[in-house]
Scaffold this motif. Structure first.
Motif, PDB file in Angstrom:
ATOM      1  N   MET A 192     -23.923  16.359  42.911  1.00 46.30           N
ATOM      2  CA  MET A 192     -23.698  15.080  42.258  1.00 46.30           C
ATOM      3  C   MET A 192     -24.955  14.226  42.390  1.00 46.30           C
ATOM      4  O   MET A 192     -25.625  14.244  43.428  1.00 46.30           O
ATOM      5  N   ASP A 193     -25.253  13.481  41.349  1.00 49.97           N
ATOM      6  CA  ASP A 193     -26.370  12.550  41.362  1.00 49.97           C
ATOM      7  C   ASP A 193     -26.133  11.491  42.447  1.00 49.97           C
ATOM      8  O   ASP A 193     -25.036  10.949  42.584  1.00 49.97           O
ATOM      9  N   PHE A 194     -27.165  11.196  43.234  1.00 54.75           N
ATOM     10  CA  PHE A 194     -27.053  10.246  44.339  1.00 54.75           C
ATOM     11  C   PHE A 194     -26.590   8.867  43.866  1.00 54.75           C
ATOM     12  O   PHE A 194     -25.701   8.262  44.456  1.00 54.75           O
TER      13      PHE A 194
ATOM     14  N   ALA B 115     -37.714  21.520  46.802  1.00 59.66           N
ATOM     15  CA  ALA B 115     -38.262  22.777  46.270  1.00 59.66           C
ATOM     16  C   ALA B 115     -37.159  23.674  45.725  1.00 59.66           C
ATOM     17  O   ALA B 115     -37.397  24.477  44.827  1.00 59.66           O
ATOM     18  N   ALA B 116     -35.965  23.510  46.270  1.00 55.85           N
ATOM     19  CA  ALA B 116     -34.831  24.322  45.820  1.00 55.85           C
ATOM     20  C   ALA B 116     -34.196  23.771  44.548  1.00 55.85           C
ATOM     21  O   ALA B 116     -33.297  24.380  43.989  1.00 55.85           O
ATOM     22  N   GLY B 117     -34.651  22.601  44.090  1.00 56.00           N
ATOM     23  CA  GLY B 117     -34.117  22.045  42.853  1.00 56.00           C
ATOM     24  C   GLY B 117     -33.008  21.029  43.054  1.00 56.00           C
ATOM     25  O   GLY B 117     -32.387  20.596  42.087  1.00 56.00           O
ATOM     26  N   TYR B 118     -32.759  20.643  44.284  1.00 59.74           N
ATOM     27  CA  TYR B 118     -31.766  19.607  44.583  1.00 59.74           C
ATOM     28  C   TYR B 118     -32.487  18.339  45.007  1.00 59.74           C
ATOM     29  O   TYR B 118     -33.677  18.362  45.334  1.00 59.74           O
ATOM     30  N   ASP B 119     -31.756  17.220  45.042  1.00 57.81           N
ATOM     31  CA  ASP B 119     -32.331  15.952  45.492  1.00 57.81           C
ATOM     32  C   ASP B 119     -32.308  15.937  47.013  1.00 57.81           C
ATOM     33  O   ASP B 119     -31.247  15.908  47.627  1.00 57.81           O
TER      34      ASP B 119
ATOM     35  N   VAL C 273     -23.034  12.027  65.632  1.00 57.49           N
ATOM     36  CA  VAL C 273     -24.225  11.173  65.640  1.00 57.49           C
ATOM     37  C   VAL C 273     -23.844   9.812  66.210  1.00 57.49           C
ATOM     38  O   VAL C 273     -22.839   9.219  65.813  1.00 57.49           O
ATOM     39  N   THR C 274     -24.655   9.306  67.129  1.00 60.10           N
ATOM     40  CA  THR C 274     -24.416   7.995  67.727  1.00 60.10           C
ATOM     41  C   THR C 274     -24.953   6.916  66.802  1.00 60.10           C
ATOM     42  O   THR C 274     -26.096   6.971  66.358  1.00 60.10           O
ATOM     43  N   ARG C 275     -24.095   5.919  66.557  1.00 52.73           N
ATOM     44  CA  ARG C 275     -24.469   4.796  65.701  1.00 52.73           C
ATOM     45  C   ARG C 275     -25.333   3.830  66.522  1.00 52.73           C
ATOM     46  O   ARG C 275     -24.966   3.466  67.637  1.00 52.73           O
ATOM     47  N   THR C 276     -26.472   3.427  65.956  1.00 54.31           N
ATOM     48  CA  THR C 276     -27.341   2.451  66.621  1.00 54.31           C
ATOM     49  C   THR C 276     -27.537   1.251  65.708  1.00 54.31           C
ATOM     50  O   THR C 276     -27.294   1.321  64.495  1.00 54.31           O
ATOM     51  N   VAL C 277     -28.000   0.173  66.298  1.00 54.49           N
ATOM     52  CA  VAL C 277     -28.280  -1.039  65.527  1.00 54.49           C
ATOM     53  C   VAL C 277     -29.404  -0.770  64.527  1.00 54.49           C
ATOM     54  O   VAL C 277     -29.387  -1.270  63.405  1.00 54.49           O
ATOM     55  N   GLU C 278     -30.366   0.056  64.923  1.00 57.78           N
ATOM     56  CA  GLU C 278     -31.522   0.345  64.062  1.00 57.78           C
ATOM     57  C   GLU C 278     -31.141   1.151  62.823  1.00 57.78           C
ATOM     58  O   GLU C 278     -31.769   1.027  61.788  1.00 57.78           O
ATOM     59  N   GLY C 279     -30.157   2.004  62.950  1.00 57.95           N
ATOM     60  CA  GLY C 279     -29.695   2.783  61.812  1.00 57.95           C
ATOM     61  C   GLY C 279     -30.100   4.242  61.873  1.00 57.95           C
ATOM     62  O   GLY C 279     -31.012   4.628  62.602  1.00 57.95           O
ATOM     63  N   GLU C 280     -29.392   5.042  61.135  1.00 57.07           N
ATOM     64  CA  GLU C 280     -29.628   6.476  61.058  1.00 57.07           C
ATOM     65  C   GLU C 280     -29.758   6.886  59.590  1.00 57.07           C
ATOM     66  O   GLU C 280     -29.116   6.311  58.732  1.00 57.07           O
ATOM     67  N   PHE C 281     -30.608   7.860  59.381  1.00 58.61           N
ATOM     68  CA  PHE C 281     -30.809   8.406  58.046  1.00 58.61           C
ATOM     69  C   PHE C 281     -30.576   9.906  58.083  1.00 58.61           C
ATOM     70  O   PHE C 281     -30.653  10.526  59.142  1.00 58.61           O
ATOM     71  N   GLY C 282     -30.293  10.464  56.924  1.00 59.10           N
ATOM     72  CA  GLY C 282     -30.087  11.903  56.857  1.00 59.10           C
ATOM     73  C   GLY C 282     -30.417  12.450  55.485  1.00 59.10           C
ATOM     74  O   GLY C 282     -30.604  11.708  54.520  1.00 59.10           O
ATOM     75  N   VAL C 283     -30.503  13.753  55.433  1.00 61.04           N
ATOM     76  CA  VAL C 283     -30.660  14.465  54.164  1.00 61.04           C
ATOM     77  C   VAL C 283     -29.342  15.193  53.939  1.00 61.04           C
ATOM     78  O   VAL C 283     -28.942  16.035  54.744  1.00 61.04           O
ATOM     79  N   GLY C 284     -28.670  14.799  52.875  1.00 63.53           N
ATOM     80  CA  GLY C 284     -27.386  15.398  52.551  1.00 63.53           C
ATOM     81  C   GLY C 284     -27.292  15.670  51.061  1.00 63.53           C
ATOM     82  O   GLY C 284     -27.763  14.882  50.249  1.00 63.53           O
ATOM     83  N   VAL C 285     -26.703  16.794  50.704  1.00 60.63           N
ATOM     84  CA  VAL C 285     -26.499  17.159  49.307  1.00 60.63           C
ATOM     85  C   VAL C 285     -25.027  16.889  48.999  1.00 60.63           C
ATOM     86  O   VAL C 285     -24.141  17.368  49.706  1.00 60.63           O
ATOM     87  N   ILE C 286     -24.782  16.091  47.959  1.00 62.94           N
ATOM     88  CA  ILE C 286     -23.447  15.569  47.658  1.00 62.94           C
ATOM     89  C   ILE C 286     -22.779  16.383  46.553  1.00 62.94           C
ATOM     90  O   ILE C 286     -23.387  16.655  45.512  1.00 62.94           O
ATOM     91  N   PHE C 287     -21.500  16.719  46.795  1.00 60.78           N
ATOM     92  CA  PHE C 287     -20.721  17.480  45.821  1.00 60.78           C
ATOM     93  C   PHE C 287     -19.402  16.772  45.542  1.00 60.78           C
ATOM     94  O   PHE C 287     -18.823  16.134  46.431  1.00 60.78           O
TER      95      PHE C 287
END
Length: 173
Positions: free
Chosen positions: A66-68, A107-111, A129-143
């Motif tokens: 799915m498009d982000f 490179a695999a053709g996904y976002d 994952v522990t939630r922090t005030v600074e924040g967390e980021f990730g790489v996830g492919v959405i379906f």
């Protein structure tokens, strides 16, 4: 006696033929050796990755993600996200942690864009994952459906943290 005449005549012909040969006649040279010229070889070409290593959304074996922008609008929930990597702004070098995974996914053709983990709140608990005030980021492919996330997960050969089903919503503006 008639038998001897042809034999004697044949013998004389052979002797006469041999008498015509002298040592001054040139000895025939053996033919020159044949040297094979090697054919030019093609330059080394790296092997083409298999579809398992390099998926493309146009390959029917790989599900379409799915498009982000559509996903974070919150209009199609719940969604399934295959989380491949996470990093905390409090403790990690986010770029060093996420950029290699982003490059693999792109490179695999996904976002492969990194996005806030808080956009899928359920990911914190389900990924541990522990939630922090600074924040967390990730790489996830959405379906849109869990079955597509499972198919992607089965075919993907890179790093993976898990599949999280739940609402996705972000106001990044």
């Amino acid at each position: 006696m008639n038998l001897l005449v042809p034999t004697l005549t044949g013998a004389l012909l052979v002797v006469g033929a041999l008498a015509g040969c002298t040592t001054d006649d040139p000895v025939p040279e053996p033919p020159a050796p044949v040297t094979a010229t090697p054919l030019p070889t093609a330059a080394a070409v790296p092997p083409t990755p298999s579809p398992t290593a390099s998926p493309t959304p146009s390959d029917p074996a790989w599900p379409a993600a799915m498009d982000f922008g559509t996903a974070i609008s919150g209009q199609q929930n719940p969604l399934s996200v295959v989380w491949l990597a996470t990093a905390s702004l409090a403790t990690d070098d986010v770029d060093a942690t996420l950029d290699p995974v982003t490059a693999q996914v792109d490179a695999a053709g996904y976002d492969g864009s990194a996005w806030p983990l808080s956009c899928q709140d359920a990911a914190y608990d389900q990924l541990g994952v522990t939630r922090t005030v600074e924040g967390e980021f990730g790489v996830g492919v959405i379906f849109a459906v869990h079955a597509d996330a499972e198919t992607f997960s089965r075919l993907w050969t890179g790093p993976e943290l898990g599949i999280v089903d739940g609402d996705v919503f972000c106001d990044l503006g």
